[in-house]
Design a protein around this motif. Structure first.
Motif, mmCIF file in Angstrom:
data_model
loop_
_atom_site.group_PDB
_atom_site.id
_atom_site.type_symbol
_atom_site.label_atom_id
_atom_site.label_comp_id
_atom_site.label_asym_id
_atom_site.label_seq_id
_atom_site.Cartn_x
_atom_site.Cartn_y
_atom_site.Cartn_z
ATOM 1 N N MET A 87 76.004 -15.577 -50.169
ATOM 2 C CA MET A 87 76.592 -14.906 -51.331
ATOM 3 C C MET A 87 75.547 -14.826 -52.442
ATOM 4 N N SER A 88 75.361 -13.647 -52.980
ATOM 5 C CA SER A 88 74.352 -13.492 -54.024
ATOM 6 C C SER A 88 74.907 -13.983 -55.353
ATOM 7 N N HIS A 89 74.037 -14.570 -56.150
ATOM 8 C CA HIS A 89 74.498 -15.045 -57.451
ATOM 9 C C HIS A 89 74.627 -13.853 -58.395
ATOM 10 N N SER A 90 75.486 -14.000 -59.375
ATOM 11 C CA SER A 90 75.725 -12.896 -60.293
ATOM 12 C C SER A 90 74.470 -12.658 -61.132
ATOM 13 N N PRO A 91 74.285 -11.416 -61.592
ATOM 14 C CA PRO A 91 73.078 -11.115 -62.361
ATOM 15 C C PRO A 91 73.025 -11.891 -63.674
ATOM 16 N N SER A 92 71.818 -12.158 -64.114
ATOM 17 C CA SER A 92 71.644 -12.831 -65.399
ATOM 18 C C SER A 92 72.062 -11.899 -66.530
ATOM 19 N N THR A 93 72.556 -12.499 -67.611
ATOM 20 C CA THR A 93 72.994 -11.726 -68.773
ATOM 21 C C THR A 93 71.977 -11.889 -69.897
ATOM 22 N N ILE A 94 71.502 -10.766 -70.403
ATOM 23 C CA ILE A 94 70.479 -10.778 -71.453
ATOM 24 C C ILE A 94 71.045 -10.140 -72.711
ATOM 25 N N LEU A 95 70.920 -10.853 -73.808
ATOM 26 C CA LEU A 95 71.335 -10.332 -75.111
ATOM 27 C C LEU A 95 70.117 -9.687 -75.767
ATOM 28 N N VAL A 96 70.205 -8.377 -76.034
ATOM 29 C CA VAL A 96 69.104 -7.628 -76.635
ATOM 30 C C VAL A 96 69.429 -7.365 -78.100
ATOM 31 N N VAL A 97 68.571 -7.856 -78.983
ATOM 32 C CA VAL A 97 68.787 -7.689 -80.424
ATOM 33 C C VAL A 97 67.658 -6.815 -80.977
ATOM 34 N N GLU A 98 68.000 -5.593 -81.361
ATOM 35 C CA GLU A 98 67.000 -4.613 -81.792
ATOM 36 C C GLU A 98 67.688 -3.622 -82.706
ATOM 37 N N ASP A 99 67.163 -3.460 -83.943
ATOM 38 C CA ASP A 99 67.856 -2.575 -84.894
ATOM 39 C C ASP A 99 67.554 -1.096 -84.673
ATOM 40 N N ASP A 100 66.456 -0.793 -83.987
ATOM 41 C CA ASP A 100 66.123 0.604 -83.704
ATOM 42 C C ASP A 100 66.910 1.038 -82.467
ATOM 43 N N ALA A 101 67.875 1.946 -82.662
ATOM 44 C CA ALA A 101 68.796 2.312 -81.570
ATOM 45 C C ALA A 101 68.066 2.886 -80.359
ATOM 46 N N ILE A 102 67.028 3.667 -80.592
ATOM 47 C CA ILE A 102 66.312 4.290 -79.472
ATOM 48 C C ILE A 102 65.546 3.243 -78.683
ATOM 49 N N VAL A 103 64.859 2.369 -79.381
ATOM 50 C CA VAL A 103 64.129 1.293 -78.706
ATOM 51 C C VAL A 103 65.106 0.403 -77.939
ATOM 52 N N ARG A 104 66.235 0.085 -78.580
ATOM 53 C CA ARG A 104 67.228 -0.758 -77.930
ATOM 54 C C ARG A 104 67.751 -0.104 -76.655
ATOM 55 N N MET A 105 68.012 1.191 -76.722
ATOM 56 C CA MET A 105 68.510 1.916 -75.555
ATOM 57 C C MET A 105 67.500 1.869 -74.406
ATOM 58 N N LEU A 106 66.228 2.038 -74.739
ATOM 59 C CA LEU A 106 65.187 2.001 -73.709
ATOM 60 C C LEU A 106 65.117 0.632 -73.042
ATOM 61 N N ILE A 107 65.157 -0.423 -73.864
ATOM 62 C CA ILE A 107 65.096 -1.786 -73.321
ATOM 63 C C ILE A 107 66.315 -2.047 -72.434
ATOM 64 N N VAL A 108 67.481 -1.633 -72.915
ATOM 65 C CA VAL A 108 68.719 -1.839 -72.152
ATOM 66 C C VAL A 108 68.656 -1.089 -70.822
ATOM 67 N N ASP A 109 68.168 0.153 -70.857
ATOM 68 C CA ASP A 109 68.042 0.937 -69.616
ATOM 69 C C ASP A 109 67.157 0.230 -68.606
ATOM 70 N N VAL A 110 66.020 -0.263 -69.082
ATOM 71 C CA VAL A 110 65.086 -0.954 -68.194
ATOM 72 C C VAL A 110 65.740 -2.189 -67.589
ATOM 73 N N LEU A 111 66.377 -2.996 -68.431
ATOM 74 C CA LEU A 111 66.981 -4.236 -67.950
ATOM 75 C C LEU A 111 68.131 -3.955 -66.979
ATOM 76 N N GLU A 112 68.899 -2.895 -67.263
ATOM 77 C CA GLU A 112 70.000 -2.566 -66.354
ATOM 78 C C GLU A 112 69.461 -2.071 -65.016
ATOM 79 N N GLU A 113 68.361 -1.334 -65.043
ATOM 80 C CA GLU A 113 67.730 -0.898 -63.791
ATOM 81 C C GLU A 113 67.244 -2.092 -62.984
ATOM 82 N N LEU A 114 66.871 -3.146 -63.680
ATOM 83 C CA LEU A 114 66.430 -4.378 -63.013
ATOM 84 C C LEU A 114 67.632 -5.239 -62.612
#
Length: 120
Positions: free
Chosen positions: A1-28
């Motif tokens: 059984m695979s363990h559940s994915p790790s949860t990462i809290l991303v704190v970034e006030d620039d919405a575009i930068v935050r979206m990019l980081i979130v996209d990358v992490l979700e792809e991972l």
């Protein structure tokens, strides 16, 4: 059984930068929580049933700088790994269990840094 994915809290006030980081992490295949400032981040951290495996925060936030946020977070979750994203090349001194990634960073750099900081 695979363990559940790790949860990462991303704190970034620039919405575009935050979206990019979130996209990358979700792809991972990480679970991602998003906060636009320290106040939003602390709400997640204070929620006792919210799993957080790593917090990634920008050093410059509108309401409180990332280092002050990290200090508060560590009072609530003493073992939480914290990754600072900084646009400044000079090294900022960070406490134990915290690391820095320089902006701009590549997807590979982000992935390697996050994976290295997460408990195996």
């Amino acid at each position: 059984m695979s363990h559940s994915p790790s949860t990462i809290l991303v704190v970034e006030d620039d919405a575009i930068v935050r979206m990019l980081i979130v996209d990358v992490l979700e792809e991972l295949e990480f679970q991602v929580l998003e906060a636009a400032d320290a106040g939003e981040a602390l709400a997640f951290v204070k929620s006792t049933n919210q799993v957080i495996d790593l917090m990634m925060t920008d050093v410059g936030l509108p309401d409180m700088d990332g280092k002050a946020l990290a200090t508060k977070v560590r009072e609530l979750r003493p073992t939480l790994p914290i990754l600072f994203a900084s646009g400044y090349a000079e090294n900022i001194d960070v406490p134990a269990g915290m690391q820095v990634i320089a902006k701009p960073f590549s997807i590979d750099q982000l992935r390697d840094k996050v994976k290295a900081m997460l408990p195996a």
